[in-house]
Design a protein around this motif. Structure first.
Motif, mmCIF file in Angstrom:
data_model
loop_
_atom_site.group_PDB
_atom_site.id
_atom_site.type_symbol
_atom_site.label_atom_id
_atom_site.label_comp_id
_atom_site.label_asym_id
_atom_site.label_seq_id
_atom_site.Cartn_x
_atom_site.Cartn_y
_atom_site.Cartn_z
ATOM 1 N N TYR A 181 -7.420 -7.422 3.574
ATOM 2 C CA TYR A 181 -7.953 -6.519 4.593
ATOM 3 C C TYR A 181 -9.387 -6.855 4.988
ATOM 4 C CZ TYR A 181 -3.915 -3.654 3.339
ATOM 5 O OH TYR A 181 -2.646 -3.200 3.089
ATOM 6 N N MET A 198 2.329 1.738 -3.397
ATOM 7 C CA MET A 198 1.305 2.279 -4.300
ATOM 8 C C MET A 198 1.088 3.768 -4.048
ATOM 9 S SD MET A 198 0.184 0.283 -6.514
ATOM 10 C CE MET A 198 1.161 -1.147 -6.873
ATOM 11 N N GLN A 199 1.074 4.155 -2.786
ATOM 12 C CA GLN A 199 0.870 5.570 -2.457
ATOM 13 C C GLN A 199 2.019 6.412 -3.007
ATOM 14 O OE1 GLN A 199 0.257 5.226 1.763
ATOM 15 N NE2 GLN A 199 -1.922 4.772 1.547
ATOM 16 N N ARG A 241 0.842 -1.204 0.000
ATOM 17 C CA ARG A 241 0.000 0.000 0.000
ATOM 18 C C ARG A 241 0.874 1.251 0.000
ATOM 19 N NH1 ARG A 241 -5.350 0.103 3.525
ATOM 20 N NH2 ARG A 241 -6.050 -1.166 1.772
ATOM 21 N N CYS A 279 -1.615 1.189 -14.784
ATOM 22 C CA CYS A 279 -2.083 1.227 -13.391
ATOM 23 C C CYS A 279 -3.552 0.780 -13.347
ATOM 24 C CB CYS A 279 -2.035 2.631 -12.791
ATOM 25 S SG CYS A 279 -0.531 3.583 -13.073
ATOM 26 N N CYS A 312 -4.407 -3.015 -13.890
ATOM 27 C CA CYS A 312 -4.200 -3.885 -12.730
ATOM 28 C C CYS A 312 -5.233 -3.590 -11.640
ATOM 29 C CB CYS A 312 -2.794 -3.729 -12.172
ATOM 30 S SG CYS A 312 -2.414 -4.981 -10.936
ATOM 31 N N HIS A 313 -5.520 -2.322 -11.434
ATOM 32 C CA HIS A 313 -6.485 -1.963 -10.386
ATOM 33 C C HIS A 313 -7.848 -2.554 -10.686
ATOM 34 C CE1 HIS A 313 -3.863 1.732 -9.228
ATOM 35 N NE2 HIS A 313 -3.412 0.595 -8.734
HETATM 36 C C1 HEC Z 1 0.318 -5.238 -10.992
HETATM 37 C C2 HEC Z 1 -0.734 -4.574 -10.297
HETATM 38 C C3 HEC Z 1 -0.707 -3.092 -10.052
HETATM 39 C C4 HEC Z 1 -0.171 -2.106 -10.841
HETATM 40 C C5 HEC Z 1 0.539 -2.241 -12.171
HETATM 41 C C6 HEC Z 1 -0.420 -0.868 -10.154
HETATM 42 N N1 HEC Z 1 -1.104 -1.078 -9.009
HETATM 43 FE FE1 HEC Z 1 -1.713 0.353 -7.671
HETATM 44 N N2 HEC Z 1 -2.612 -1.080 -6.571
HETATM 45 C C7 HEC Z 1 -2.551 -2.434 -6.797
HETATM 46 C C8 HEC Z 1 -3.222 -3.124 -5.727
HETATM 47 C C9 HEC Z 1 -3.351 -4.629 -5.587
HETATM 48 C C10 HEC Z 1 -3.704 -2.142 -4.840
HETATM 49 C C11 HEC Z 1 -4.435 -2.340 -3.507
HETATM 50 C C12 HEC Z 1 -3.372 -2.330 -2.427
HETATM 51 C C13 HEC Z 1 -3.893 -2.126 -1.042
HETATM 52 O O1 HEC Z 1 -5.008 -1.619 -0.870
HETATM 53 O O2 HEC Z 1 -3.146 -2.465 -0.082
HETATM 54 C C14 HEC Z 1 -3.301 -0.863 -5.407
HETATM 55 C C15 HEC Z 1 -3.600 0.370 -4.832
HETATM 56 C C16 HEC Z 1 -3.169 1.592 -5.291
HETATM 57 C C17 HEC Z 1 -3.424 2.871 -4.660
HETATM 58 C C18 HEC Z 1 -4.279 3.088 -3.421
HETATM 59 C C19 HEC Z 1 -3.428 2.987 -2.177
HETATM 60 C C20 HEC Z 1 -4.269 3.218 -0.920
HETATM 61 O O3 HEC Z 1 -3.841 4.012 -0.086
HETATM 62 O O4 HEC Z 1 -5.328 2.595 -0.781
HETATM 63 C C21 HEC Z 1 -2.794 3.820 -5.395
HETATM 64 C C22 HEC Z 1 -2.747 5.330 -5.131
HETATM 65 C C23 HEC Z 1 -2.147 3.145 -6.495
HETATM 66 N N3 HEC Z 1 -2.391 1.790 -6.406
HETATM 67 C C24 HEC Z 1 -1.399 3.785 -7.479
HETATM 68 C C25 HEC Z 1 -0.868 3.136 -8.582
HETATM 69 C C26 HEC Z 1 -0.239 3.823 -9.687
HETATM 70 C C27 HEC Z 1 -0.090 5.322 -9.805
HETATM 71 C C28 HEC Z 1 0.152 2.852 -10.558
HETATM 72 C C29 HEC Z 1 0.830 3.005 -11.882
HETATM 73 C C30 HEC Z 1 1.975 3.846 -11.985
HETATM 74 C C31 HEC Z 1 -0.243 1.577 -10.002
HETATM 75 N N4 HEC Z 1 -0.856 1.783 -8.809
HETATM 76 C C32 HEC Z 1 -0.014 0.367 -10.635
HETATM 77 C C33 HEC Z 1 -1.984 -3.067 -7.867
HETATM 78 C C34 HEC Z 1 -1.316 -2.428 -8.902
#
Ligand code: HEC
Length: 150
Positions: free
Chosen positions: A147, A40-41, A37, A131, A134-135
């Motif tokens: 969670y 990702m942030q 997480r 992004c 995948c989301h």
């Molecule tokens: C291969 C899979 C995948 C890719 C590619 C991906 N994400 Fe994610 N992302 C996830 C998953 C799974 C979650 C949920 C994680 C969690 O809630 O703990 C997530 C959650 C997030 C969140 C929310 C975090 C939060 O606080 O709840 C953000 C912001 C985010 N991603 C940004 C991005 C961005 C910007 C990119 C591209 C540059 C990206 N992600 C690419 C799988 C991916």
């Protein structure tokens, strides 16, 4: 006698932990946010930086930020194992989203290096598509799995 009592106590405590401890530990584990997480942030913040840099035509900043998106850190090994176990047979798709995002981020860096604004914007869109891909496919089941539903 005192020692014996202590032993009995720690033995029964141990048993309690063994029986009641397992689900409690699992609950605590799922309440703790994953490193994923935070990663990702950070990705989200880097994307914001790029958006602003595009508006300012600050190609140097785009070029500097794109590799942070392309080479984002990996979760610790233990967590990675849990994630890969969760992804299971969808591994190919999961990795493909990740790969597409990385590739697009490399294109972003290259376009910024060339100071080619339109190419930067096109590559930025590709990153976001990565992004989003995948989301759309994995985020909901991921959050539910690690969670609990929310
Ligand atoms: C291969 C899979 C995948 C890719 C590619 C991906 N994400 Fe994610 N992302 C996830 C998953 C799974 C979650 C949920 C994680 C969690 O809630 O703990 C997530 C959650 C997030 C969140 C929310 C975090 C939060 O606080 O709840 C953000 C912001 C985010 N991603 C940004 C991005 C961005 C910007 C990119 C591209 C540059 C990206 N992600 C690419 C799988 C991916």
């Amino acid at each position: 006698m005192k020692r014996c009592l202590t032993t009995t106590f720690s033995l029964s405590l141990g048993l309690t932990l063994l029986t009641a401890g397992a689900p409690a530990l699992a609950a605590a584990e799922s309440a703790q946010p994953l490193a994923m997480r935070g990663i990702m942030q950070d990705l989200g913040r880097h994307m914001q930086t790029v958006t602003l840099a595009i508006a300012r035509e600050d190609w140097a900043l785009v070029e500097k930020t794109a590799p942070l998106i392309a080479q984002h850190p990996q979760p610790p090994l233990m967590e990675k194992t849990r994630i890969l176990r969760f992804v299971g047979t969808n591994m190919g798709k999961y990795k493909s989203h990740d790969h597409k995002t990385h590739e697009a981020a490399h294109e972003l860096a290259q376009a910024a290096k060339n100071k080619d604004g339109m190419a930067v914007i096109a590559a930025f869109q590709s990153v976001q598509t990565g992004c989003y891909g995948c989301h759309q496919e994995f985020r909901k089941p991921f959050v539910e799995h690690f969670y609990g539903a929310r």
